[in-house]
Design a protein around this motif. Structure first.
Motif, PDB file in Angstrom:
ATOM      1  N   MET A   1       5.288  -0.820   6.325  1.00  0.00           N
ATOM      2  CA  MET A   1       5.680  -0.006   5.547  1.00  0.00           C
ATOM      3  C   MET A   1       5.857   1.324   6.222  1.00  0.00           C
ATOM      4  O   MET A   1       6.824   2.252   6.098  1.00  0.00           O
ATOM      5  CB  MET A   1       4.794   0.253   4.451  1.00  0.00           C
ATOM      6  CG  MET A   1       5.073   1.498   3.323  1.00  0.00           C
ATOM      7  SD  MET A   1       6.619   1.015   2.431  1.00  0.00           S
ATOM      8  CE  MET A   1       6.603   2.520   1.479  1.00  0.00           C
ATOM      9  N   ARG A   2       4.776   1.743   7.270  1.00  0.00           N
ATOM     10  CA  ARG A   2       4.885   3.066   7.908  1.00  0.00           C
ATOM     11  C   ARG A   2       5.993   3.148   8.844  1.00  0.00           C
ATOM     12  O   ARG A   2       6.628   4.046   9.320  1.00  0.00           O
ATOM     13  CB  ARG A   2       3.724   3.214   8.482  1.00  0.00           C
ATOM     14  CG  ARG A   2       2.601   3.730   7.506  1.00  0.00           C
ATOM     15  CD  ARG A   2       1.069   4.083   8.168  1.00  0.00           C
ATOM     16  NE  ARG A   2       0.080   4.346   7.268  1.00  0.00           N
ATOM     17  CZ  ARG A   2      -1.042   4.437   7.416  1.00  0.00           C
ATOM     18  NH1 ARG A   2      -1.481   4.376   8.660  1.00  0.00           N
ATOM     19  NH2 ARG A   2      -2.029   4.758   6.664  1.00  0.00           N
TER      20      ARG A   2
ATOM     21  N   ARG B   1      -9.691  -0.577 -10.923  1.00  0.00           N
ATOM     22  CA  ARG B   1      -8.309  -0.469 -11.052  1.00  0.00           C
ATOM     23  C   ARG B   1      -7.962   0.721 -10.836  1.00  0.00           C
ATOM     24  O   ARG B   1      -6.535   0.848 -10.032  1.00  0.00           O
ATOM     25  CB  ARG B   1      -7.585  -1.324 -12.297  1.00  0.00           C
ATOM     26  CG  ARG B   1      -8.053  -2.809 -12.262  1.00  0.00           C
ATOM     27  CD  ARG B   1      -7.304  -3.375 -13.628  1.00  0.00           C
ATOM     28  NE  ARG B   1      -7.786  -2.485 -14.882  1.00  0.00           N
ATOM     29  CZ  ARG B   1      -8.723  -3.184 -15.616  1.00  0.00           C
ATOM     30  NH1 ARG B   1      -9.551  -4.018 -15.322  1.00  0.00           N
ATOM     31  NH2 ARG B   1      -9.034  -2.368 -16.700  1.00  0.00           N
TER      32      ARG B   1
ATOM     33  N   ALA C   1      -7.620   1.955  -7.383  1.00  0.00           N
ATOM     34  CA  ALA C   1      -6.777   1.221  -6.380  1.00  0.00           C
ATOM     35  C   ALA C   1      -5.272   2.118  -6.641  1.00  0.00           C
ATOM     36  O   ALA C   1      -4.368   2.140  -5.828  1.00  0.00           O
ATOM     37  CB  ALA C   1      -6.538  -0.269  -6.755  1.00  0.00           C
ATOM     38  N   ARG C   2      -4.966   2.438  -7.950  1.00  0.00           N
ATOM     39  CA  ARG C   2      -3.630   2.918  -8.521  1.00  0.00           C
ATOM     40  C   ARG C   2      -3.817   4.330  -7.863  1.00  0.00           C
ATOM     41  O   ARG C   2      -2.641   4.883  -7.271  1.00  0.00           O
ATOM     42  CB  ARG C   2      -3.458   2.946  -9.844  1.00  0.00           C
ATOM     43  CG  ARG C   2      -3.460   1.716 -10.315  1.00  0.00           C
ATOM     44  CD  ARG C   2      -3.503   1.848 -12.157  1.00  0.00           C
ATOM     45  NE  ARG C   2      -1.913   2.795 -12.331  1.00  0.00           N
ATOM     46  CZ  ARG C   2      -1.658   3.293 -13.463  1.00  0.00           C
ATOM     47  NH1 ARG C   2      -2.717   3.366 -14.454  1.00  0.00           N
ATOM     48  NH2 ARG C   2      -0.547   3.830 -13.697  1.00  0.00           N
TER      49      ARG C   2
ATOM     50  N   ASP D   1      -5.257   5.300  -4.828  1.00  0.00           N
ATOM     51  CA  ASP D   1      -4.827   5.255  -3.596  1.00  0.00           C
ATOM     52  C   ASP D   1      -3.363   4.884  -3.275  1.00  0.00           C
ATOM     53  O   ASP D   1      -2.757   5.310  -2.282  1.00  0.00           O
ATOM     54  CB  ASP D   1      -5.687   3.934  -3.069  1.00  0.00           C
ATOM     55  CG  ASP D   1      -7.269   4.200  -3.020  1.00  0.00           C
ATOM     56  OD1 ASP D   1      -7.689   5.728  -3.164  1.00  0.00           O
ATOM     57  OD2 ASP D   1      -8.105   3.407  -2.879  1.00  0.00           O
ATOM     58  N   LYS D   2      -2.916   3.891  -4.098  1.00  0.00           N
ATOM     59  CA  LYS D   2      -1.458   3.759  -4.000  1.00  0.00           C
ATOM     60  C   LYS D   2      -0.482   4.763  -4.197  1.00  0.00           C
ATOM     61  O   LYS D   2       0.490   5.061  -3.443  1.00  0.00           O
ATOM     62  CB  LYS D   2      -1.036   2.349  -5.009  1.00  0.00           C
ATOM     63  CG  LYS D   2       0.417   1.881  -4.902  1.00  0.00           C
ATOM     64  CD  LYS D   2       0.372   0.680  -5.650  1.00  0.00           C
ATOM     65  CE  LYS D   2       1.799   0.143  -5.529  1.00  0.00           C
ATOM     66  NZ  LYS D   2       2.991   1.057  -6.053  1.00  0.00           N
ATOM     67  N   TYR D   3      -0.995   5.493  -5.291  1.00  0.00           N
ATOM     68  CA  TYR D   3      -0.173   6.723  -5.593  1.00  0.00           C
ATOM     69  C   TYR D   3      -0.229   7.911  -4.440  1.00  0.00           C
ATOM     70  O   TYR D   3       0.726   8.535  -4.032  1.00  0.00           O
ATOM     71  CB  TYR D   3      -0.568   7.549  -6.885  1.00  0.00           C
ATOM     72  CG  TYR D   3       0.225   7.148  -8.159  1.00  0.00           C
ATOM     73  CD1 TYR D   3       1.430   7.321  -8.465  1.00  0.00           C
ATOM     74  CD2 TYR D   3      -0.412   6.328  -8.960  1.00  0.00           C
ATOM     75  CE1 TYR D   3       2.266   6.808  -9.361  1.00  0.00           C
ATOM     76  CE2 TYR D   3       0.355   5.842 -10.194  1.00  0.00           C
ATOM     77  CZ  TYR D   3       1.640   6.082 -10.521  1.00  0.00           C
ATOM     78  OH  TYR D   3       2.149   5.719 -11.528  1.00  0.00           O
ATOM     79  N   ARG D   4      -1.249   7.967  -3.857  1.00  0.00           N
ATOM     80  CA  ARG D   4      -1.560   8.927  -2.755  1.00  0.00           C
ATOM     81  C   ARG D   4      -0.503   8.449  -1.535  1.00  0.00           C
ATOM     82  O   ARG D   4      -0.130   9.301  -0.745  1.00  0.00           O
ATOM     83  CB  ARG D   4      -2.963   8.989  -2.350  1.00  0.00           C
ATOM     84  CG  ARG D   4      -3.681   9.864  -3.316  1.00  0.00           C
ATOM     85  CD  ARG D   4      -5.168   9.889  -3.096  1.00  0.00           C
ATOM     86  NE  ARG D   4      -6.060  10.717  -3.976  1.00  0.00           N
ATOM     87  CZ  ARG D   4      -7.139  10.677  -4.229  1.00  0.00           C
ATOM     88  NH1 ARG D   4      -7.955   9.868  -3.527  1.00  0.00           N
ATOM     89  NH2 ARG D   4      -7.880  11.269  -5.022  1.00  0.00           N
ATOM     90  N   GLU D   5      -0.581   7.055  -1.240  1.00  0.00           N
ATOM     91  CA  GLU D   5       0.304   6.736  -0.286  1.00  0.00           C
ATOM     92  C   GLU D   5       1.382   6.844  -0.274  1.00  0.00           C
ATOM     93  O   GLU D   5       2.538   7.259   0.669  1.00  0.00           O
ATOM     94  CB  GLU D   5      -0.139   5.024   0.003  1.00  0.00           C
ATOM     95  CG  GLU D   5       0.589   4.687   1.225  1.00  0.00           C
ATOM     96  CD  GLU D   5       0.399   3.121   1.391  1.00  0.00           C
ATOM     97  OE1 GLU D   5       1.164   2.313   1.844  1.00  0.00           O
ATOM     98  OE2 GLU D   5      -1.026   2.512   0.972  1.00  0.00           O
ATOM     99  N   GLU D   6       2.135   6.468  -1.758  1.00  0.00           N
ATOM    100  CA  GLU D   6       3.383   6.838  -1.981  1.00  0.00           C
ATOM    101  C   GLU D   6       3.847   8.312  -2.071  1.00  0.00           C
ATOM    102  O   GLU D   6       4.919   8.313  -1.552  1.00  0.00           O
ATOM    103  CB  GLU D   6       3.685   6.059  -3.465  1.00  0.00           C
ATOM    104  CG  GLU D   6       3.626   4.563  -3.502  1.00  0.00           C
ATOM    105  CD  GLU D   6       3.985   3.953  -4.957  1.00  0.00           C
ATOM    106  OE1 GLU D   6       4.193   4.921  -5.674  1.00  0.00           O
ATOM    107  OE2 GLU D   6       3.960   2.761  -4.812  1.00  0.00           O
TER     108      GLU D   6
END
Length: 201
Positions: free
Chosen positions: A1-2, A150, A153-154, A156-161
């Motif tokens: 992804m990166r 959950r 996990a969400r 962490d995903k939002y921070r990455e996006e």
């Protein structure tokens, strides 16, 4: 992804540095019909990747326009009726902009949406952190633990996006020298998970 993001940013920076090309094209959209004609021309003269990015951008701007109309409706403010009004507002929003500016507008919308959703989710997590279960209520305890996992996990995903979206926006901002999104424009926001109805301390 990166690696994909790095490749995209490098490609984008090359165009914005002065090579011209697709990002320098101006959107011709004096009316919804004119916008449709411009899109047809793009479809016949550009690469598949460029067409996809343009269509994705137009779709996201259209959703933002619809979201703003819904916000005004809920506030009791007057809005023009019908789907055609959304088409007209979309055309007005993008007419005369360079494609690069349109992509910047979409990137700004995406960053604002992700930041807003992340803040809502973090608020829900903070509220859930204050909840406790009744003594011996293992089912509720397991449910609450699962919900927290959950949500983490969400988050962490939002921070990455969000980090990826901000990285994508950076060269566009550098090229234009200004932000295009007004403070009154509202992004689409997904509702965070509801907190379970458990006992509080």
């Amino acid at each position: 992804m990166r690696a994909v993001i790095a490749l995209f940013v490098s490609w984008l920076a090359t165009f914005l540095a002065g090579c011209g090309g697709p990002l320098d094209q101006k959107v011709s959209a004096k009316s919804p019909a004119a916008l449709a004609s411009w899109r047809a021309n793009i479809a016949g003269s550009s690469s598949a990747e460029h067409r996809r990015r343009v269509e994705d951008a137009l779709q996201e701007i259209r959703m933002a326009v619809a979201a703003e109309r819904e916000r005004k409706r809920l506030l009791g403010q007057p809005i023009a009726p019908g789907a055609e009004a959304v088409d007209i507002a979309l055309a007005e929003r993008v007419h005369g902009r360079r494609v690069g500016e349109m992509l910047q507008l979409v990137s700004e919308l995406r960053v604002r949406r992700l930041a807003t959703e992340l803040a809502g989710l973090e608020d829900a997590m903070n509220k859930n952190a204050q909840l406790i279960t009744r003594p011996g209520d293992l089912a509720s305890r397991h449910h609450l633990d699962g919900l927290r996992d959950r949500q983490k996990a969400r988050v962490d995903k939002y921070r990455e996006e969000l980090a990826a979206a901000e990285k994508e926006l950076a060269p566009l901002l550098a090229a234009s020298g200004r932000r295009l999104l007004g403070p009154e424009e509202v992004p689409l926001v997904n509702a965070p998970e509801e907190a379970p109805q458990l006992l509080k301390k």
